[in-house]
Structures are given as structure tokens and as C-alpha cells.
Design a protein around this motif. Sequence first.
Motif, short mmCIF file in Angstrom:
data_model
loop_
_atom_site.label_atom_id
_atom_site.label_comp_id
_atom_site.label_asym_id
_atom_site.label_seq_id
_atom_site.Cartn_x
_atom_site.Cartn_y
_atom_site.Cartn_z
N VAL A 32 0.82 -1.20 0.00
CA VAL A 32 0.00 0.00 0.00
C VAL A 32 0.86 1.26 0.00
CG1 VAL A 32 -1.93 -1.15 1.15
CG2 VAL A 32 -0.22 0.02 2.53
N PHE A 33 0.27 2.33 -0.50
CA PHE A 33 0.90 3.64 -0.43
C PHE A 33 -0.13 4.61 0.12
CE2 PHE A 33 -1.06 3.54 -4.61
CZ PHE A 33 -1.60 4.80 -4.76
N GLY A 34 0.36 5.73 0.60
CA GLY A 34 -0.54 6.77 1.08
C GLY A 34 -1.10 6.52 2.46
N VAL A 35 -0.40 5.74 3.28
CA VAL A 35 -0.95 5.38 4.59
C VAL A 35 -1.11 6.59 5.51
CG1 VAL A 35 -0.23 2.97 4.50
CG2 VAL A 35 1.32 4.68 5.47
N VAL A 36 -0.35 7.65 5.28
CA VAL A 36 -0.54 8.88 6.06
C VAL A 36 -1.19 9.96 5.21
CG1 VAL A 36 1.23 8.45 7.81
CG2 VAL A 36 1.84 9.63 5.71
N GLY A 37 -1.81 9.55 4.11
CA GLY A 37 -2.59 10.46 3.29
C GLY A 37 -1.83 11.70 2.84
N GLY A 38 -0.61 11.51 2.36
CA GLY A 38 0.16 12.65 1.89
C GLY A 38 0.46 13.66 2.99
N GLY A 39 0.45 13.19 4.22
CA GLY A 39 0.71 14.07 5.36
C GLY A 39 -0.55 14.59 6.03
N LEU A 40 -1.71 14.37 5.38
CA LEU A 40 -2.96 14.85 6.00
C LEU A 40 -3.21 14.20 7.35
CD1 LEU A 40 -5.42 14.94 2.96
CD2 LEU A 40 -4.26 16.86 4.03
N LEU A 41 -2.73 12.97 7.52
CA LEU A 41 -2.94 12.25 8.78
C LEU A 41 -1.76 12.44 9.74
CD1 LEU A 41 -4.52 8.97 7.38
CD2 LEU A 41 -5.67 10.82 8.61
N SER A 42 -1.14 13.60 9.67
CA SER A 42 0.01 13.89 10.54
C SER A 42 -0.26 15.13 11.37
CB SER A 42 1.27 14.10 9.69
OG SER A 42 1.20 15.34 9.01
N ASP A 43 0.65 15.39 12.29
CA ASP A 43 0.54 16.60 13.12
C ASP A 43 0.58 17.88 12.29
OD1 ASP A 43 0.29 15.20 15.46
OD2 ASP A 43 2.28 15.69 16.22
N ALA A 44 1.07 17.80 11.07
CA ALA A 44 1.16 19.00 10.22
C ALA A 44 -0.22 19.62 9.97
CB ALA A 44 1.84 18.66 8.90
N PHE A 45 -1.27 18.83 10.08
CA PHE A 45 -2.62 19.34 9.83
C PHE A 45 -3.45 19.44 11.10
CE2 PHE A 45 -1.15 18.40 5.68
CZ PHE A 45 -1.82 19.27 4.85
N LEU A 46 -2.89 19.01 12.21
CA LEU A 46 -3.59 19.08 13.50
C LEU A 46 -3.67 20.54 13.97
CD1 LEU A 46 -4.88 17.66 15.94
CD2 LEU A 46 -2.58 17.40 16.88
N GLY A 47 -4.86 20.98 14.29
CA GLY A 47 -5.06 22.33 14.81
C GLY A 47 -5.25 23.39 13.74
N LEU A 48 -5.16 23.00 12.48
CA LEU A 48 -5.37 23.98 11.41
C LEU A 48 -6.86 24.18 11.15
CD1 LEU A 48 -2.79 22.87 8.67
CD2 LEU A 48 -2.49 24.56 10.50
N THR A 49 -7.20 25.33 10.63
CA THR A 49 -8.56 25.52 10.12
C THR A 49 -8.63 24.86 8.75
OG1 THR A 49 -8.04 27.56 8.95
CG2 THR A 49 -8.73 27.77 11.28
#
Length: 97
Positions: A32-49
Motif C-alpha cells: 500500500v501507499f498513502g498510509v498517512v494520506g500525503g501528510g494529511l494524517l500527521s501533526d502537520a494538519f492538526l489544529g489547522l482551520t
Amino acid sequence: VEANQVQYSLLDRRPEVRLLPYCREHGIKLTVFGVVGGGLLSDAFLGLTRSQAEARLDSVSRKMYWSSLQRWTHDWRTFQRLLQTLRDIGQQKAPPM
């Protein structure tokens, strides 16, 4: 066919419907690829609007994962709760980096 590679993550679990059972039945390996959804499933998107997150869709692949997120939920709070839950689990399972 000995192996197949597909997109698979918490946002896109379509392979579980028919593909995964088929591969198991026929002894086909699944990568499989994309297990972190291109970074969407990371802290980089936590807390953003939502607007801040949309501004970070800077590649074709991130836009593809964003469409998976939109199929999963349109409720931004639900997505943020998922990210917080993933972060909490990660902190329990591994020492902080």
C-alpha cells in the motif's frame, strides 16, 4: 499476478471491500501507499482551520488525498478529532521524537 499496490489509509479503506479478500483468497500480496494520506494524517494538519489546510494542498497527490478526506467526512471537527486521537495513540506507543 503476485502483488498489487493500492492506496490505503484511514481515509480510503476501499481495498477492504473486495480487493483484500480477493488477494487473501488467491495468495496475492498487497502493498500500500498513502498510509498517512500525503501528510494529511500527521501533526502537520492538526489544529489547522480548513482554510489553512486547503492552502497546504500544494501537490497533485495531496489534492488526491484531500478528495479521499472529503469522501470520508465533510465535518472538519471530526477530522481534527481523528488527528488528535492518532497523536494520542502515537504518544502512548512510542517515545516522543
